[in-house]
Design a protein around this motif. Structure first.
Motif, PDB file in Angstrom:
ATOM      1  N   ARG A  70      37.492 -11.986 -48.566  1.00  0.00           N
ATOM      2  CA  ARG A  70      37.711 -12.801 -47.333  1.00  0.00           C
ATOM      3  C   ARG A  70      36.649 -13.016 -46.359  1.00  0.00           C
ATOM      4  O   ARG A  70      35.628 -12.311 -46.599  1.00  0.00           O
ATOM      5  CB  ARG A  70      38.909 -12.221 -46.473  1.00  0.00           C
ATOM      6  N   ALA A  73      35.338  -9.962 -41.333  1.00  0.00           N
ATOM      7  CA  ALA A  73      36.266  -9.909 -40.083  1.00  0.00           C
ATOM      8  C   ALA A  73      35.392  -9.786 -38.946  1.00  0.00           C
ATOM      9  O   ALA A  73      34.192  -9.465 -38.974  1.00  0.00           O
ATOM     10  CB  ALA A  73      36.602  -8.421 -40.101  1.00  0.00           C
ATOM     11  N   TRP A  76      33.638  -6.636 -37.567  1.00  0.00           N
ATOM     12  CA  TRP A  76      32.467  -6.255 -38.339  1.00  0.00           C
ATOM     13  C   TRP A  76      31.284  -7.160 -38.052  1.00  0.00           C
ATOM     14  O   TRP A  76      30.208  -6.614 -37.928  1.00  0.00           O
ATOM     15  CB  TRP A  76      32.982  -6.319 -39.867  1.00  0.00           C
TER      16      TRP A  76
END
Ligand SMILES: Nc1ncnc2c1ncn2[C@@H]1O[C@H](COP(=O)(O)OP(=O)(O)O)[C@@H](O)[C@H]1O
Ligand SMILES: [Mg+2]
Lengths: 837, 238
Positions: A70, A73, A76
């Motif tokens: 993915r 984030a 992150w």
């Protein structure tokens, strides 16, 4: 009696006088050598390391890579920003590209401005044409493609192809792309596009195999913090890679780096140890020459503390001066070296941190404290009575004080290198035992050489007697010179072998291309193609992709939690092969090769290092998942594999017949010289489905790293040599007073200068000869152990050592000793006897 | 600078003996050790002068070393400036020397790495005297070396070196001055000059003087003479 200021002034005055009288030369020069060596090597390693890490980072495209299913984030990404890390996000997916009737599966990478964070993209205007570094990325609507895609699509640069619903124009040929090519799994031709085009192409459907790779770059400390923060949050599907860890960190680079670091560190420790010996000798002489001063001071009312207050500051100043000089010299020399090697080193070597300065300085103080403090402390014990009875020497130093100081100093320094107390203690204990043993060997050599006494003239006997009369000094000199010569010989030996090992591992015709995706039906034709072109390959190996699911019924995810070192390598899909023969450069380390008879049996041979990481052993059961089925096999052998050989190599080898139900493709590697690269186009035209990987660039990288290491090593040799001479000089100085006196006496008794000179020559030449013998034996032994244990190379007796080292030792030390004692015959005996009375 | 009241002994030895262990074959062997001195007793009042005479090897230097607290006696007691040396440790005795004792040696014992001035300043600096340089300069002028302040011992003749040593010995105005054959290494003329200076300064400062010599003429200039033979006092008088 505690006027400290007065003491300091007095101490300063004494120091200044000693300095002018040349009393401190040995001490200071040895100290400067130790600090210069440490600092220069420290700086050099530091910068080289940064350069090497930098180069590896250039291959990776960043200092740290996070691969996941993915997009990165938000939290992150934000955390990376707070840590001051630059971030670049890319995504990769396989997709079919189409041009007219031609279509081809390609590996698409979509990048945004700023990519790559480390290293540069290299492109060419024509296939296999001149490469050029570029700092931009493809504009929207454009694509840079690998040369081999062009014939597959029947296109040239400037042509257009379709990706999903988008038409892209090929503007450049992609020659090198950081962060790619490490994984043979996705070896379809590469296409680089702008991230802006991904959505408009509408190729990404839910469930598409997309891999999001985020690159991070920044300071080491920030990266470490970020890594620590990030790792616990990773999911099994995540893969974290940096230059030293992770599946994409090439073992060859990491190993070369580590080896170089250990090697340089060790060499600088040898230099420091030798300089320490010289310092101890110098300090001993200094101390002995100050017994009278201490006695008079005691007589005039100085207490033991006053004596310390007078002499310790001198040592401290000496330490500060020597360390400062050494640090400056080391800094300068390191610059000079980088200047000299500018052709070989990467364009810009990053500047060093400040640590080498601090380390050099601390080393100076530590070595001085460890080696010089004990003899100087002895001054405190001088009795005032010595003013009346000159022969009253203070109690000899306790052994533990002398050696304890030196041991503590070396232990401290070693601890800094190894970072492990246990290892340091082990090494130190071993070194101590070895030194004792070596001392005995040197003593035995010395004893044996006494036989020479018969049948030599009076001059020679006088010289040789000098050796036997002071057995301790002689033994320590044999040790010091012997160890110096040994270190030099070892460095030369290992350096030579390190390189030649690599050269044998990477012969001129080492495979420089990998070919994968040869379909089974065309294996024969492909082999014929290679044969027709007279291209020697490593043989065609089948390759089946599967995932290791369970070990002895225990799911792998449980057995080896993600984030643990090596988990990434194991959790991804593995390339599996079958063969009835053990590949040429593999060796069985445990169990037995299943051989041709095992065809179809449910057994497997596992690569030894992987077995360690998986914690599996012979007899364990592995269960593999192939998507379309499962297979359980028993481990019947472990193999060691030479990963650096650039031949097809596999973690798991099955007997033939076992994997027949699963789709296989074939792979091989071969050598194709530069000027024949054009033939690749023909290969791609004949076998459109195959993927060719050019390894030359990677090998170039490895070669360059090795060259750098070699340079560094040669440089270090210089410091060890210098330190060895410091020992020689200190030893000469230590016995000079006595020699001057004896020489004058002998001349008074009628000995000629020539006789004295011959005596000195005999003494030092024999010393050098013994040291050379000692060095040859020592180097042979250490090299044997190194080759067996560390480099895992076959060992042959190094005859040249025995032929070379003794005469070299005799010549070198004989010459220096001859030169160093010239003062003994220079002055008239009268002057000498008066001057010493 | 004598701190003891008139008549009270500034230096006394009571039954002092010295033996050293383990040297075999020497004379006067007793109980496995070599006896260098035995049963030496005397007292000195402040300002007195004592000559210790005897042949070479008779134990003169050994006695001087004991009296000055450079070493401890094997038997007997020594009191110096009101302190019992036996009860002081090495550093305590050094402190006592620094405050009360001056030395002149046969072999001068100047620090070769210091200039004449710095050598004289040494005891003053060790004692923490602020005006060390001025005092040392004055003293060097007093011994006739005003022009040689910056010279190193190497650059001075034996007589000049011994005069520097005398200046150094008197720098702290010692209560007791110990001189071990101060003219032993000098020619007659230099020796004469050195002994003149020694006695003159001694008189000026009222120092107690212990002078070891085998020169009878020099000994005659002292108030008292102690004659040693093989470590025993064979005469003490005048
Ligand atoms: N520590 C010692 N060990 C052995 N012999 C010593 C020691 N100290 C003194 N002597 C011996 O004692 C004797 C007296 O020495 P010394 O006092 O120097 O005599 P002097 O000064 O009268 O010439 C000499 O024979 C000397 O060698
Ligand atoms: Mg004497």
């Amino acid at each position: 009696m505690a006027n400290n200021l007065g003491h300091w002034r007095l101490a300063w005055r004494l120091l200044r006088r000693d300095w002018r009288a040349g009393e401190l030369r040995v001490l200071l020069s040895a100290l400067v050598i130790a600090v210069t060596a440490t600092t220069a090597i420290g700086f050099f390693t530091d910068r080289l390391q940064r350069a090497m890490v930098g180069q590896s980072a250039e291959l990776l495209g960043g200092d740290l890579l996070l691969q996941g299913p993915r997009p990165l984030a938000l939290a992150w990404r934000q955390r990376a920003a707070t840590e001051g890390l630059a971030t670049s996000e890319t995504l990769e997916f396989p997709s079919v590209v189409v041009s007219g009737d031609n279509f081809q599966l390609a590996g698409i990478r979509a990048v945004a401005a700023g990519f790559p964070l480390r290293g540069t993209l290299r492109t060419a205007a024509t296939p296999y044409g001149a490469e050029q570094a570029v700092t931009t990325i493809p504009a929207a609507g454009e694509a840079w493609v690998e040369a081999r895609l062009l014939p597959l699509l029947g296109l040239e640069v400037g042509g257009q192809f379709e990706l999903g619903s988008l038409a892209l124009r090929i503007t450049r040929v992609l020659a090198f792309e950081p962060g790619g090519g490490g994984n043979f799994a996705a070896l379809a031709p590469r296409v680089l596009i702008n991230q802006a085009d991904v959505t408009s192409a509408e190729v990404l459907q839910p469930g598409s195999r997309v891999s999001y790779i985020s690159y991070f770059a920044g300071s080491e400390a920030a990266l470490r913090r970020y890594r620590t923060w990030l790792e616990p949050q990773l999911e099994p599907s995540h893969r974290l890679t940096d230059v030293r860890h992770g599946p994409q960190a090439r073992p060859s680079v990491g190993a070369a780096l580590d080896r170089a670091e250990q090697y340089l560190g060790l060499a600088s420790l040898v230099a420091v140890l030798l300089a320490g010996v010289a310092i101890a000798m110098g300090a001993r002489r200094y101390s002995e020459r100050h017994f009278d001063v201490a006695a008079v001071l005691r007589c005039l009312g100085a207490g033991q503390r006053d004596i310390l207050a007078l002499f310790l500051p001198q040592l401290l100043w000496l330490g500060l001066l020597g360390s400062t000089l050494g640090v400056i010299l080391g800094f300068g020399l390191q610059f000079g070296l980088f200047y000299l090697l500018r052709e070989l080193l990467p364009g810009t070597v990053p500047p060093a941190g400040w640590q080498p300065l601090a380390v050099g300085f601390l080393t100076g103080i530590t070595v001085l404290a460890g080696f010089a403090l004990p003899p100087v402390l002895r001054l405190k014990q001088v009795s005032a009575l010595r003013v009346l009875r000159r022969e009253l020497d203070p109690m000899p130093l306790r052994g533990w004080l002398v050696y304890g100081g030196a041991l503590a100093a070396m232990g401290g320094l070693m601890w800094r290198y190894t970072g492990s107390a246990a290892l340091t203690l082990g090494v130190l204990g071993g070194a101590l035992a070895a030194l004792l043993l070596l001392g005995l060997v040197a003593y035995a050599l010395l004893r044996a050489s006494r036989r020479l006494q018969r049948g030599v003239g009076v001059a020679w006997r006088y010289g040789l007697n000098n050796l036997w009369r002071r057995p301790l000094l002689s033994v320590s000199q044999i040790l010091a010179f012997g160890l110096t010569l040994m270190a030099m010989a070892l460095i030369a030996l290992v350096r030579g072998d390190l390189l030649s090992t690599w050269q044998t591992q990477l012969p001129a015709d080492a495979p420089n291309h990998f070919v994968v995706n040869v379909v089974p039906e065309r294996v024969g034709a492909f082999g014929d193609f290679l044969a027709a072109g007279n291209i020697r390959s490593a043989g065609l190996y089948p390759m089946v992709r599967g995932r290791l699911a369970e070990v002895n019924g225990e799911p792998l995810a449980v057995r080896l939690p993600p984030g643990e070192e090596g988990a990434g390598a194991v959790n991804r899909e593995l390339n599996l092969t079958w063969s009835s023969e053990l590949p040429a450069d593999n060796t069985i380390t445990a169990g037995q090769w299943f051989g041709a008879a095992a065809s179809g049996e449910a057994v497997v041979s596992v690569e030894a290092q992987l077995a360690v990481r998986l914690e599996v052993k012979l007899g364990d059961e592995l269960r593999f998942n192939f998507g379309s089925g499962e297979l359980a096999v028993t481990i019947t052998s472990l193999r060691s594999v030479q990963w650096d050989s650039f031949r097809p190599n596999f973690f798991m080898i099955f007997p033939p017949g076992l994997l027949d139900n699963y789709p296989a493709t074939y792979m091989t590697s071969f050598y194709l010289p530069d000027k024949r690269k054009g033939e690749l186009a023909q290969m791609l035209r004949d076998f459109p489905a195959v993927t060719v990987i050019d390894l030359d660039r990677l090998m170039e990288q490895v070669r360059r790293i090795l060259e750098q290491v070699t340079m560094a090593v040669e440089y270090v040799l210089l410091f060890v040599l210098l330190a060895g001479f410091a020992v020689l000089y200190a030893a000469l100085q230590a016995s000079l007073d006595e020699r001057l006196y004896e020489g004058a006496l002998l001349r008074t008794l009628g000995a000629s200068r020539a006789q004295l000179r011959a005596g000195h020559l005999a003494e030092y030449a024999l010393l050098g000869l013994l040291a050379g013998l000692f060095a040859a034996a020592g180097a042979e032994l250490v090299a044997f152990i190194l080759y067996q244990q560390v480099f895992q190379l076959a060992y042959t007796i190094k005859w040249p050592l025995w032929l070379l080292l003794p005469p070299v030792g005799a010549l070198l030390i004989g010459a220096v000793g001859y030169w160093g004692t010239r003062r003994v015959v220079r002055n008239s005996p009268l002057v000498v006897l008066q001057g010493l009375s | 600078m004598s701190q003891s009241p008139e008549g009270f002994p500034i230096l006394s030895a009571r039954g002092v003996g010295k033996q050293v262990a383990g040297v075999s074959g020497g004379s006067g062997k007793e109980g496995g050790g070599l006896t260098i001195l035995s049963d030496v007793s005397f007292e000195m009042a402040a300002g007195e002068s004592l000559a210790v005479v005897g042949v070479s090897g008779s134990g003169k230097s050994t006695l001087l070393g004991l009296l000055a607290g450079l070493d401890l006696p094997s038997s007997g007691e020594i009191h110096l400036a009101g302190k019992c040396l036996n009860r002081l440790d090495e550093d305590g005795r050094a402190r006592l020397r620094g405050a009360h004792v001056g030395f002149v040696f046969q072999s001068f014992q100047l620090l070769p790495s210091l200039t004449a001035l710095e050598n004289v300043m040494l005891p003053l600096e060790l004692a923490g005297v602020a005006a060390a340089a001025e005092q040392a300069t004055q003293l060097l002028a007093r011994v006739g070396l005003a022009a040689r302040l910056g010279h190193y011992p190497r650059q001075l003749s034996g007589g000049e070196q011994q005069r520097v040593a005398i200046a150094r010995a008197f720098a702290i105005s010692p209560s007791v001055l110990f001189a071990d054959e101060p003219t032993g290494n000098l020619d007659a003329a230099s020796g004469e000059r050195v002994s003149e200076l020694l006695f003159a300064l001694n008189a000026e400062q009222g120092t107690t003087l212990v002078l070891v010599t085998h020169d009878e003429r020099l000994a005659a200039r002292c108030g008292r003479t102690l004659r040693l033979d093989a470590g025993r006092v064979v005469a003490d008088g005048q």
